[in-house]
Motif scaffolding. Structure first.
Motif, PDB file in Angstrom:
ATOM      1  N   LYS A   1      -3.730   1.234  27.438  1.00 34.18           N
ATOM      2  CA  LYS A   1      -4.957   0.487  27.744  1.00 34.18           C
ATOM      3  C   LYS A   1      -5.835   0.372  26.505  1.00 34.18           C
ATOM      4  O   LYS A   1      -6.416  -0.689  26.233  1.00 34.18           O
ATOM      5  N   ILE A   2      -5.946   1.452  25.747  1.00 33.42           N
ATOM      6  CA  ILE A   2      -6.775   1.416  24.543  1.00 33.42           C
ATOM      7  C   ILE A   2      -6.143   0.530  23.479  1.00 33.42           C
ATOM      8  O   ILE A   2      -6.843  -0.190  22.765  1.00 33.42           O
ATOM      9  N   ARG A   3      -4.829   0.541  23.370  1.00 27.70           N
ATOM     10  CA  ARG A   3      -4.158  -0.366  22.432  1.00 27.70           C
ATOM     11  C   ARG A   3      -4.434  -1.823  22.814  1.00 27.70           C
ATOM     12  O   ARG A   3      -4.689  -2.676  21.951  1.00 27.70           O
ATOM     13  N   ALA A   4      -4.397  -2.108  24.104  1.00 33.77           N
ATOM     14  CA  ALA A   4      -4.687  -3.462  24.574  1.00 33.77           C
ATOM     15  C   ALA A   4      -6.128  -3.841  24.264  1.00 33.77           C
ATOM     16  O   ALA A   4      -6.407  -4.963  23.814  1.00 33.77           O
ATOM     17  N   PHE A   5      -7.058  -2.911  24.509  1.00 35.28           N
ATOM     18  CA  PHE A   5      -8.469  -3.185  24.208  1.00 35.28           C
ATOM     19  C   PHE A   5      -8.648  -3.511  22.736  1.00 35.28           C
ATOM     20  O   PHE A   5      -9.331  -4.491  22.381  1.00 35.28           O
ATOM     21  N   LYS A   6      -8.072  -2.709  21.870  1.00 38.08           N
ATOM     22  CA  LYS A   6      -8.190  -2.964  20.437  1.00 38.08           C
ATOM     23  C   LYS A   6      -7.611  -4.322  20.069  1.00 38.08           C
ATOM     24  O   LYS A   6      -8.174  -5.058  19.251  1.00 38.08           O
ATOM     25  N   SER A   7      -6.478  -4.668  20.661  1.00 40.75           N
ATOM     26  CA  SER A   7      -5.815  -5.930  20.327  1.00 40.75           C
ATOM     27  C   SER A   7      -6.579  -7.136  20.841  1.00 40.75           C
ATOM     28  O   SER A   7      -6.535  -8.216  20.240  1.00 40.75           O
ATOM     29  N   LEU A   8      -7.304  -6.952  21.939  1.00 43.53           N
ATOM     30  CA  LEU A   8      -8.099  -8.037  22.503  1.00 43.53           C
ATOM     31  C   LEU A   8      -9.435  -8.223  21.794  1.00 43.53           C
ATOM     32  O   LEU A   8      -9.886  -9.361  21.597  1.00 43.53           O
ATOM     33  N   TYR A   9     -10.060  -7.114  21.408  1.00 42.26           N
ATOM     34  CA  TYR A   9     -11.460  -7.205  20.990  1.00 42.26           C
ATOM     35  C   TYR A   9     -11.752  -6.716  19.572  1.00 42.26           C
ATOM     36  O   TYR A   9     -12.791  -7.068  19.020  1.00 42.26           O
ATOM     37  N   TRP A  10     -10.862  -5.942  18.992  1.00 42.13           N
ATOM     38  CA  TRP A  10     -11.080  -5.462  17.632  1.00 42.13           C
ATOM     39  C   TRP A  10     -10.312  -6.320  16.636  1.00 42.13           C
ATOM     40  O   TRP A  10     -10.884  -6.810  15.647  1.00 42.13           O
TER      41      TRP A  10
ATOM     42  N   GLY B   1       0.810  -6.985   6.730  1.00 41.17           N
ATOM     43  CA  GLY B   1       1.243  -5.995   7.708  1.00 41.17           C
ATOM     44  C   GLY B   1       0.181  -5.529   8.671  1.00 41.17           C
ATOM     45  O   GLY B   1       0.358  -4.500   9.324  1.00 41.17           O
ATOM     46  N   HIS B   2      -0.913  -6.266   8.777  1.00 40.03           N
ATOM     47  CA  HIS B   2      -2.024  -5.838   9.626  1.00 40.03           C
ATOM     48  C   HIS B   2      -1.584  -5.638  11.078  1.00 40.03           C
ATOM     49  O   HIS B   2      -0.799  -6.389  11.618  1.00 40.03           O
ATOM     50  N   TRP B   3      -2.131  -4.590  11.684  1.00 41.13           N
ATOM     51  CA  TRP B   3      -2.031  -4.230  13.088  1.00 41.13           C
ATOM     52  C   TRP B   3      -0.765  -3.472  13.461  1.00 41.13           C
ATOM     53  O   TRP B   3      -0.600  -3.025  14.602  1.00 41.13           O
ATOM     54  N   GLY B   4       0.153  -3.273  12.516  1.00 40.51           N
ATOM     55  CA  GLY B   4       1.333  -2.475  12.818  1.00 40.51           C
ATOM     56  C   GLY B   4       0.980  -1.051  13.183  1.00 40.51           C
ATOM     57  O   GLY B   4       1.598  -0.435  14.067  1.00 40.51           O
ATOM     58  N   ASP B   5      -0.056  -0.507  12.534  1.00 42.89           N
ATOM     59  CA  ASP B   5      -0.445   0.880  12.792  1.00 42.89           C
ATOM     60  C   ASP B   5      -1.033   1.059  14.184  1.00 42.89           C
ATOM     61  O   ASP B   5      -0.991   2.161  14.749  1.00 42.89           O
ATOM     62  N   VAL B   6      -1.579  -0.006  14.772  1.00 48.30           N
ATOM     63  CA  VAL B   6      -2.131   0.079  16.126  1.00 48.30           C
ATOM     64  C   VAL B   6      -1.025  -0.098  17.163  1.00 48.30           C
ATOM     65  O   VAL B   6      -0.946   0.652  18.143  1.00 48.30           O
ATOM     66  N   LEU B   7      -0.156  -1.068  16.953  1.00 47.41           N
ATOM     67  CA  LEU B   7       0.900  -1.326  17.920  1.00 47.41           C
ATOM     68  C   LEU B   7       1.909  -0.190  17.968  1.00 47.41           C
ATOM     69  O   LEU B   7       2.400   0.169  19.048  1.00 47.41           O
TER      70      LEU B   7
ATOM     71  N   SER C   1       0.863  -1.179   0.000  1.00 50.69           N
ATOM     72  CA  SER C   1       0.000   0.000   0.000  1.00 50.69           C
ATOM     73  C   SER C   1       0.899   1.228   0.000  1.00 50.69           C
ATOM     74  O   SER C   1       2.125   1.122  -0.074  1.00 50.69           O
ATOM     75  N   GLY C   2       0.275   2.379   0.127  1.00 49.86           N
ATOM     76  CA  GLY C   2       1.053   3.605   0.211  1.00 49.86           C
ATOM     77  C   GLY C   2       1.391   3.985   1.630  1.00 49.86           C
ATOM     78  O   GLY C   2       1.917   5.066   1.884  1.00 49.86           O
ATOM     79  N   GLY C   3       1.091   3.089   2.595  1.00 50.84           N
ATOM     80  CA  GLY C   3       1.314   3.382   4.002  1.00 50.84           C
ATOM     81  C   GLY C   3       2.639   2.865   4.526  1.00 50.84           C
ATOM     82  O   GLY C   3       3.590   2.639   3.766  1.00 50.84           O
ATOM     83  N   LEU C   4       2.690   2.631   5.850  1.00 55.17           N
ATOM     84  CA  LEU C   4       3.956   2.294   6.500  1.00 55.17           C
ATOM     85  C   LEU C   4       4.119   0.808   6.802  1.00 55.17           C
ATOM     86  O   LEU C   4       5.235   0.291   6.753  1.00 55.17           O
ATOM     87  N   ASP C   5       3.035   0.114   7.153  1.00 57.43           N
ATOM     88  CA  ASP C   5       3.186  -1.264   7.626  1.00 57.43           C
ATOM     89  C   ASP C   5       3.767  -2.172   6.549  1.00 57.43           C
ATOM     90  O   ASP C   5       4.731  -2.902   6.792  1.00 57.43           O
TER      91      ASP C   5
ATOM     92  N   TYR D   1       1.402  -9.588  14.289  1.00 59.70           N
ATOM     93  CA  TYR D   1       0.570 -10.438  15.144  1.00 59.70           C
ATOM     94  C   TYR D   1       1.422 -11.360  16.020  1.00 59.70           C
ATOM     95  O   TYR D   1       0.898 -11.998  16.927  1.00 59.70           O
ATOM     96  N   ASP D   2       2.691 -11.473  15.728  1.00 63.76           N
ATOM     97  CA  ASP D   2       3.553 -12.418  16.412  1.00 63.76           C
ATOM     98  C   ASP D   2       3.540 -12.165  17.928  1.00 63.76           C
ATOM     99  O   ASP D   2       3.603 -11.021  18.378  1.00 63.76           O
ATOM    100  N   ASP D   3       3.456 -13.239  18.712  1.00 68.17           N
ATOM    101  CA  ASP D   3       3.429 -13.100  20.166  1.00 68.17           C
ATOM    102  C   ASP D   3       4.614 -12.302  20.687  1.00 68.17           C
ATOM    103  O   ASP D   3       4.488 -11.510  21.628  1.00 68.17           O
ATOM    104  N   ARG D   4       5.792 -12.497  20.071  1.00 64.06           N
ATOM    105  CA  ARG D   4       6.983 -11.785  20.531  1.00 64.06           C
ATOM    106  C   ARG D   4       6.836 -10.281  20.331  1.00 64.06           C
ATOM    107  O   ARG D   4       7.299  -9.485  21.160  1.00 64.06           O
ATOM    108  N   MET D   5       6.183  -9.886  19.243  1.00 64.70           N
ATOM    109  CA  MET D   5       5.980  -8.466  18.987  1.00 64.70           C
ATOM    110  C   MET D   5       5.026  -7.872  20.026  1.00 64.70           C
ATOM    111  O   MET D   5       5.231  -6.751  20.502  1.00 64.70           O
TER     112      MET D   5
END
Length: 469
Positions: free
Chosen positions: A282-291, A209-215, A113-117, A314-318
């Motif tokens: 906390k909000i990052r954790a919420f998104k990662s748990l439920y979104w 590259g999903h979820w890099g923008d949230v983490l 894409s034209g983004g960062l992830d 998505y890797d557990d280590r990340m």
């Protein structure tokens, strides 16, 4: 007995059953579903069904009922005293080790894409000399996102293919899409469905590259700092027009109490279960748990239909790494930007779509008056196109819902007689009329959700008919 350990961010949904609960449609959950665009927590279409939650260990009996449930990972905020330079070094080593572990055993298929992830992945894969076939897509009469992606591919030396997302592809693919995602998310976001046959021809495994923008960004904006965590989450996940539909269904189905009160009570319980004081973390954790597991991951099923998928973010280590980084190092994507600039300076000079026409080296200049020439020129091009009868397309639903042919196909589903009995004719008419009365941008979401529910309902009724026969 069956023992299952779920990842910190699951790629696929795994289901279990609730013992002693009726197999009734979970209408409260459906109201939440249409308001958010994803099911919340364990919710599923039926009350006796539940989705296994992230970071847990389960023991199930032979009937798939949960016998035991333990948590092995809790999101936390335990920032180490670490410099940005050291954090970048650790991120570089970890990210490239994950890429190496996931993606060097087979040829790589990389959506760009034209983004960062995806750009961070391109940097790592290029550095590791992976065998990469890349691709991108743009909307017909939309911004040519694939041009940026092609520039990235050229810098990295990747093979590249560009796709155009056509108008009305959804209607010939809707049954297959509903089979793939089981109606657990809306139908217009996964535009890769339009090019599924072409993706099947590629060889290898996806690196996504999903979820890099949230983490790797702050969980809150500056103007949200004074709000409560509940108010921030509510604002982030509730779609205003989805809320309209949820309230209509709540009333139509005669559910007890007030929908908004019900939803906020649910969210409060989930937030209270996250033992983090820092609001952003906390909000990052919420998104990662439920979104992530209930929306992002569901859409991954389209990729999984054609090839195996790998997700470095998505890797557990990340996930564990993120919990130990100070928020000040995560804000504004600075670690990803620094990684790209350090590892591949030429790639940093390619336009950043979110900061058009600037790149990672000069995006700070994207303020008036420096950005006025581009904005004026871009506005003139769009206006000229509209004068000539070419609507500028920015969202996939515009190609699937607008126009006479699309409208006829859409109406066959949402105005189906059996579906109207389920959700109420006034409910459908209000959402459809709002969409048609020049409020399409606002009401595309609830119309998409009605489409999903119609397809799901028809499928369920067909299954019940087969059982009766």
């Amino acid at each position: 007995m069956n023992h299952i350990q779920t990842p910190i961010i699951p790629i696929t949904q795994q289901f279990a059953r609730r013992k002693g609960v009726s197999h009734d449609i979970h209408k409260e959950a459906l109201c939440v579903y249409v308001a958010l665009g994803f099911f919340l927590g364990e919710d599923a279409f039926y009350k006796d069904e539940c989705v296994l939650q992230p970071g847990k260990q389960y023991t199930l009996d032979e009937n798939n009922h949960i016998l035991k449930e333990d948590t092995y990972f809790n999101w936390h905020y335990s920032p180490r005293s670490i410099s940005l330079k050291s954090a970048l070094e650790e991120y570089t080593d970890l990210f490239e080790d994950i890429i190496k572990t996931q993606s060097l055993k087979a040829p790589v298929i990389l959506p760009l894409s034209g983004g960062l992830d995806s750009r961070t992945q391109a940097v790592a894969l290029s550095h590791l000399k992976a065998d990469v076939t890349s691709y991108s897509y743009s909307f017909t009469n939309g911004f040519n996102e694939h041009n940026i992606a092609e520039d990235i591919a050229k810098v990295c030396g990747f093979r590249f293919q560009a796709f155009k997302i056509p108008e009305g592809y959804l209607w010939k693919n809707i049954n297959e899409l509903s089979r793939i995602n089981n109606c657990y998310t809306n139908f217009t976001p996964p535009r890769q469905m339009a090019v599924l046959s072409q993706l099947k021809q590629m060889q290898g495994e996806f690196s996504l590259g999903h979820w890099g923008d949230v983490l790797f960004d702050s969980g809150i904006k500056q103007n949200e700092a004074s709000l409560s965590v509940l108010d921030i989450v509510y604002k982030k996940i509730v779609k205003p027009s989805g809320l309209v539909l949820a309230k209509l269904l709540w009333k139509q189905w005669g559910l007890h109490g007030d929908f908004e009160a019900y939803l906020k009570a649910r969210l409060k319980v989930l937030l209270n279960g996250i033992d983090i004081d820092n609001t952003s973390a906390k909000i990052r954790a919420f998104k990662s748990l439920y979104w992530a597991p209930r929306w992002t991951s569901v859409n991954l099923s389209v990729f999984q239909e054609v090839h195996p998928v790998n997700l470095p973010y998505y890797d557990d280590r990340m996930c564990r790494f993120i919990c130990e980084l100070p928020e000040k190092h995560l804000a504004n994507r600075q670690l990803q930007i620094a990684y790209i600039k350090q590892r591949n300076p030429e790639l940093a000079k390619v336009m950043w779509q979110a900061q058009k026409p600037f790149n990672l080296c000069n995006y700070q200049n994207n303020t008036a008056p420096r950005n006025l020439p581009y904005r004026i020129t871009n506005k003139m091009k769009r206006t000229l196109g509209e004068v000539m009868g070419r609507k500028f397309i920015q969202r996939n639903w515009e190609l699937q819902f607008l126009g006479k042919t699309n409208d006829e196909a859409l109406r066959e589903y949402v105005f189906d007689e059996g579906f109207l009995e389920f959700v109420g004719p006034d409910t459908v008419q209000q959402i459809y009329s709002s969409f048609k009365s020049k409020a399409s941008v606002t009401y595309a979401h609830p119309l998409d959700m009605l489409l999903v529910l119609s397809v799901w309902r028809k499928g369920e009724l067909n299954e019940m008919l087969k059982e009766d026969l």
